[in-house]
Write a protein that holds these residues in place. Structure first.
Motif, PDB file in Angstrom:
ATOM      1  N   ASP A 195      -5.039  30.214  17.765  1.00 41.80           N
ATOM      2  CA  ASP A 195      -5.106  31.391  18.715  1.00 41.80           C
ATOM      3  C   ASP A 195      -6.118  32.456  18.235  1.00 41.80           C
ATOM      4  O   ASP A 195      -6.560  32.357  17.101  1.00 41.80           O
ATOM      5  N   VAL A 196      -6.439  33.182  19.192  1.00 45.61           N
ATOM      6  CA  VAL A 196      -7.535  34.128  18.856  1.00 45.61           C
ATOM      7  C   VAL A 196      -6.927  35.706  19.200  1.00 45.61           C
ATOM      8  O   VAL A 196      -6.448  35.746  20.052  1.00 45.61           O
ATOM      9  N   VAL A 197      -7.345  36.467  18.345  1.00 46.68           N
ATOM     10  CA  VAL A 197      -6.636  38.014  18.455  1.00 46.68           C
ATOM     11  C   VAL A 197      -7.919  39.015  18.581  1.00 46.68           C
ATOM     12  O   VAL A 197      -8.402  39.015  17.471  1.00 46.68           O
ATOM     13  N   PRO A 198      -8.184  39.392  19.690  1.00 46.31           N
ATOM     14  CA  PRO A 198      -9.166  40.497  19.778  1.00 46.31           C
ATOM     15  C   PRO A 198      -8.547  41.845  19.322  1.00 46.31           C
ATOM     16  O   PRO A 198      -7.343  42.101  19.523  1.00 46.31           O
ATOM     17  N   GLY A 199      -9.354  42.602  18.665  1.00 45.79           N
ATOM     18  CA  GLY A 199      -8.924  44.044  18.147  1.00 45.79           C
ATOM     19  C   GLY A 199     -10.193  44.756  18.268  1.00 45.79           C
ATOM     20  O   GLY A 199     -11.228  44.424  18.010  1.00 45.79           O
ATOM     21  N   ASN A 200      -9.809  46.049  18.378  1.00 45.59           N
ATOM     22  CA  ASN A 200     -11.038  47.186  18.064  1.00 45.59           C
ATOM     23  C   ASN A 200     -11.077  47.641  16.590  1.00 45.59           C
ATOM     24  O   ASN A 200     -10.729  48.475  16.106  1.00 45.59           O
ATOM     25  N   MET A 201     -11.592  46.631  15.860  1.00 45.30           N
ATOM     26  CA  MET A 201     -11.965  46.660  14.578  1.00 45.30           C
ATOM     27  C   MET A 201     -10.654  46.050  13.495  1.00 45.30           C
ATOM     28  O   MET A 201      -9.823  46.398  14.096  1.00 45.30           O
ATOM     29  N   TYR A 202     -11.094  45.358  12.732  1.00 48.87           N
ATOM     30  CA  TYR A 202      -9.949  44.848  11.833  1.00 48.87           C
ATOM     31  C   TYR A 202      -9.306  45.763  11.124  1.00 48.87           C
ATOM     32  O   TYR A 202      -9.900  46.959  10.650  1.00 48.87           O
ATOM     33  N   PRO A 232      -7.331  32.636  28.529  1.00 48.36           N
ATOM     34  CA  PRO A 232      -6.063  33.709  28.243  1.00 48.36           C
ATOM     35  C   PRO A 232      -4.946  33.031  27.400  1.00 48.36           C
ATOM     36  O   PRO A 232      -4.236  33.918  26.700  1.00 48.36           O
ATOM     37  N   GLU A 233      -4.672  32.019  27.613  1.00 46.72           N
ATOM     38  CA  GLU A 233      -3.520  31.170  27.073  1.00 46.72           C
ATOM     39  C   GLU A 233      -3.692  31.069  25.520  1.00 46.72           C
ATOM     40  O   GLU A 233      -2.792  30.806  24.623  1.00 46.72           O
ATOM     41  N   ARG A 234      -4.760  31.029  24.929  1.00 40.94           N
ATOM     42  CA  ARG A 234      -5.081  31.310  23.422  1.00 40.94           C
ATOM     43  C   ARG A 234      -5.168  32.623  23.029  1.00 40.94           C
ATOM     44  O   ARG A 234      -5.396  32.800  21.693  1.00 40.94           O
ATOM     45  N   ILE A 235      -4.801  33.683  23.777  1.00 40.72           N
ATOM     46  CA  ILE A 235      -4.988  35.097  23.165  1.00 40.72           C
ATOM     47  C   ILE A 235      -3.386  35.635  23.282  1.00 40.72           C
ATOM     48  O   ILE A 235      -2.919  36.132  24.422  1.00 40.72           O
ATOM     49  N   PRO A 236      -2.775  35.529  22.179  1.00 42.07           N
ATOM     50  CA  PRO A 236      -1.233  35.996  22.313  1.00 42.07           C
ATOM     51  C   PRO A 236      -1.185  37.475  22.655  1.00 42.07           C
ATOM     52  O   PRO A 236       0.007  37.808  23.325  1.00 42.07           O
ATOM     53  N   TYR A 237      -1.924  38.298  22.157  1.00 42.07           N
ATOM     54  CA  TYR A 237      -2.068  39.508  22.506  1.00 42.07           C
ATOM     55  C   TYR A 237      -3.492  40.272  22.006  1.00 42.07           C
ATOM     56  O   TYR A 237      -4.211  39.677  21.368  1.00 42.07           O
ATOM     57  N   VAL A 238      -3.741  41.444  22.623  1.00 40.59           N
ATOM     58  CA  VAL A 238      -4.751  42.201  22.314  1.00 40.59           C
ATOM     59  C   VAL A 238      -4.322  43.296  21.392  1.00 40.59           C
ATOM     60  O   VAL A 238      -3.233  43.913  21.545  1.00 40.59           O
ATOM     61  N   CYS A 239      -4.799  43.563  20.127  1.00 37.33           N
ATOM     62  CA  CYS A 239      -4.306  44.488  19.301  1.00 37.33           C
ATOM     63  C   CYS A 239      -5.180  45.646  19.375  1.00 37.33           C
ATOM     64  O   CYS A 239      -6.384  45.761  19.030  1.00 37.33           O
ATOM     65  N   VAL A 240      -4.751  46.685  19.851  1.00 37.61           N
ATOM     66  CA  VAL A 240      -5.438  48.084  19.992  1.00 37.61           C
ATOM     67  C   VAL A 240      -4.998  48.978  18.948  1.00 37.61           C
ATOM     68  O   VAL A 240      -3.993  49.613  19.114  1.00 37.61           O
ATOM     69  N   LYS A 288      -0.464  40.217  26.582  1.00 39.70           N
ATOM     70  CA  LYS A 288       0.044  41.474  26.198  1.00 39.70           C
ATOM     71  C   LYS A 288      -0.860  42.316  25.442  1.00 39.70           C
ATOM     72  O   LYS A 288      -2.005  41.819  24.654  1.00 39.70           O
ATOM     73  N   VAL A 289      -0.685  43.545  25.310  1.00 40.98           N
ATOM     74  CA  VAL A 289      -1.438  44.587  24.706  1.00 40.98           C
ATOM     75  C   VAL A 289      -0.374  45.337  23.829  1.00 40.98           C
ATOM     76  O   VAL A 289       0.524  45.895  24.123  1.00 40.98           O
ATOM     77  N   ASP A 328       2.301  46.916  25.684  1.00 38.13           N
ATOM     78  CA  ASP A 328       3.687  45.783  26.045  1.00 38.13           C
ATOM     79  C   ASP A 328       4.537  46.178  24.691  1.00 38.13           C
ATOM     80  O   ASP A 328       5.627  45.744  24.845  1.00 38.13           O
ATOM     81  N   GLY A 329       4.024  46.938  23.668  1.00 45.12           N
ATOM     82  CA  GLY A 329       4.866  47.267  22.462  1.00 45.12           C
ATOM     83  C   GLY A 329       3.796  47.594  21.431  1.00 45.12           C
ATOM     84  O   GLY A 329       2.592  47.753  21.621  1.00 45.12           O
ATOM     85  N   CYS A 330       4.288  47.835  20.175  1.00 49.71           N
ATOM     86  CA  CYS A 330       3.519  48.333  19.052  1.00 49.71           C
ATOM     87  C   CYS A 330       4.106  48.210  17.743  1.00 49.71           C
ATOM     88  O   CYS A 330       5.414  47.705  17.634  1.00 49.71           O
ATOM     89  N   THR A 331       3.166  48.065  16.876  1.00 54.21           N
ATOM     90  CA  THR A 331       3.543  48.183  15.362  1.00 54.21           C
ATOM     91  C   THR A 331       3.530  49.606  14.988  1.00 54.21           C
ATOM     92  O   THR A 331       2.398  50.235  15.368  1.00 54.21           O
ATOM     93  N   MET A 332       4.282  50.077  13.936  1.00 53.37           N
ATOM     94  CA  MET A 332       4.427  51.204  13.725  1.00 53.37           C
ATOM     95  C   MET A 332       4.467  51.388  12.116  1.00 53.37           C
ATOM     96  O   MET A 332       5.636  50.918  11.522  1.00 53.37           O
TER      97      MET A 332
END
Length: 477
Positions: free
Chosen positions: A118-125, A175-183, A213-214, A252-256
């Motif tokens: 999978d590939v996870v895109p994000g606005n900086m690691y 899109p099937e290889r992107i489980p979610y976008v991490c923002v 998912k976002v 669609d959700g968040c980590t906190m």
């Protein structure tokens, strides 16, 4: 003449804690013992501790009172029900799984959603986030706007997702290889930079029709809401609470990590709206954290977090919080000390690449600067550069980020403007004699998240002002 107004503390001090006063000679020994890694210095050896804002908050009287109401039942604690209701009210998500802290939520999300390849895109690691993603078989891809990698680009929303980069990635891998976008809201390693409401809305609009998912890293979401209110005209008349709720509606959700904007010393949670994902999360959390109704937390900690969430959206609190960062940044900029611009929400970031421009990146200028600042004044800070970036697991070489930074992280409701004056003067003094500082070499490197426990040794100073090699002051002090 300084004309900026900085709001006074919106609280009064009820309890005080003495802090350490050390000599330069003592600090030099402490540094040697710690392998020149500020993470390995004991807190009692620090005068002003700006290592992190994670779990270093001063809790309010109402939070401490709530701690006495802890229901420590193994299942179905009333404090969990209070936390659940508060998260639903202020963030809007349907389901919540408590965790011992933010990385517990990152672990659950990665295990639940990521499959190898999978590939996870994000606005900086972010360090722990990317580590969990990679350990579960994903590749992280940076889709933040280019300006975020330029410390001097004065852009109001440097945390924004580059929609063209995101669309290009979707077209390339599907899109099937992107489980979610991490923002991340805000973006820590860019300097605490916010994401605009317009950008959050656009990311959601792009991903939703494709079934992607976002998921927000919501650790500093209240700070992000403040920047939206003060920098995005369409939201100027909205309350922090209203802005926060709208922000979360585009995820669609968040980590906190509750140890930041939830104003507590321990705790976190994973949120989602998907019923099936929640059921799987409820099963998995038992293996790593605890029951779904406590997730590694005592009832009293959940009560403090519920109350902290309510306190965090008070405008006077968050205005003062951001103003402390601006105050420190203004003092440093007035003296010509290079920092990341514009100033972010939880810290002021020294631009170590510009501060120590005679030290190559492979000699760890940010790590060196953090060690030197501690030696100078007892102020503890954190490296956020090549050490934090780690290694490329395919080539074994260092990741070399464009941003080589030292983070001066301001704990919430802990220090006064007078403390920040000490920090500013220490940085100014160090900048005046920066050519006397040499780099460092890494002598111990752990396999994962090396910035926490790596150890270093000083290298000789090599500058035009010193034709003959001499060892850095760190070694001889």
């Amino acid at each position: 003449m300084q004309t900026t107004n900085y709001p006074a503390e919106p609280y009064k001090i009820k309890v005080v804690e003495p802090i350490a006063m050390t000599t330069r000679q003592q600090r030099a020994q402490y540094l040697r013992d710690a392998g020149y890694n500020t993470f390995l210095i004991n807190s009692e050896q620090c005068y002003i501790d700006l290592l992190t804002d994670s779990g270093t908050t001063a809790m309010s009287d109402k939070q401490w009172a709530g701690m006495m109401l802890g229901d420590e039942a193994y299942a179905g604690s009333k404090n969990f029900l209070h936390l659940q209701a508060t998260v639903r009210e202020y963030y809007g998500f349907k389901h919540i799984i408590p965790t011992h802290q933010g990385r517990g939520a990152e672990n659950l999300l990665s295990r639940l959603c990521i499959k190898p390849g999978d590939v996870v895109p994000g606005n900086m690691y972010f360090t722990t986030t990317r580590a969990h993603q990679e350990l579960n078989g994903a590749k992280f891809v940076d889709i933040i706007i280019d300006e975020a990698h330029d410390s001097q680009a004065d852009v109001p929303f440097k945390g924004n997702v580059d929609l063209e980069k995101l669309q290009k990635l979707i077209d390339e891998v599907g899109p099937e290889r992107i489980p979610y976008v991490c923002v991340a809201v805000t973006v820590n390693l860019a300097g605490g930079q916010p994401v605009s409401m317009e950008n959050l809305r656009a990311v959601h609009a792009l991903c939703a029709p494709l079934g992607i998912k976002v998921m927000f890293d919501a650790t500093r979401c209240v700070e992000n809401a403040y920047f939206i209110k003060t920098r995005e005209p369409s939201c100027a008349d909205k309350s922090i609470r209203e802005i926060l709720k709208e922000m979360m509606s585009y995820a669609d959700g968040c980590t906190m990590s509750g140890k930041k904007d939830c104003l507590v010393n321990i705790g976190g949670f994973l949120c989602m709206n998907d019923d099936k994902l929640y059921q799987r999360a409820s099963e998995l959390v038992v293996l790593f954290e605890g029951m779904p109704s406590y997730g590694g937390l005592a009832g009293r900690d959940m009560e403090a977090m519920a109350r902290g969430i309510k306190e965090s959206v008070d405008f006077h609190y968050i205005e003062h919080r951001i103003a402390q960062c601006r105050y420190l940044a203004d003092r440093l900029e007035a003296a010509g000390v290079p920092i990341v611009r514009p100033v972010g929400g939880h810290a002021v970031f020294l631009d170590a690449r510009a501060f120590l421009d005679h030290i190559p990146q492979d000699e760890f200028p940010a790590q060196t600067l953090a060690a030197q600042l501690y030696l100078e004044s007892g102020v503890r800070s954190m490296e956020r550069g090549i050490v934090s970036a780690g290694r490329n697991k395919e080539t074994g070489d260092h990741h070399r980020p464009k941003l080589e930074l030292v983070r001066l992280t301001i704990p919430r409701r802990v220090y006064t403007y007078a403390h920040l004056d000490v920090v500013a003067q220490s940085c100014i003094n160090l900048y005046a004699r920066r050519r006397e500082i040499g780099g460092m070499k890494m002598v111990y490197e752990p396999a994962f998240l090396r910035f926490f426990t790596a150890r270093f040794e000083p290298l000789p100073v090599k500058t035009p002002a010193a034709p003959a090699e001499r060892v850095t002051e760190l070694e001889t002090a």
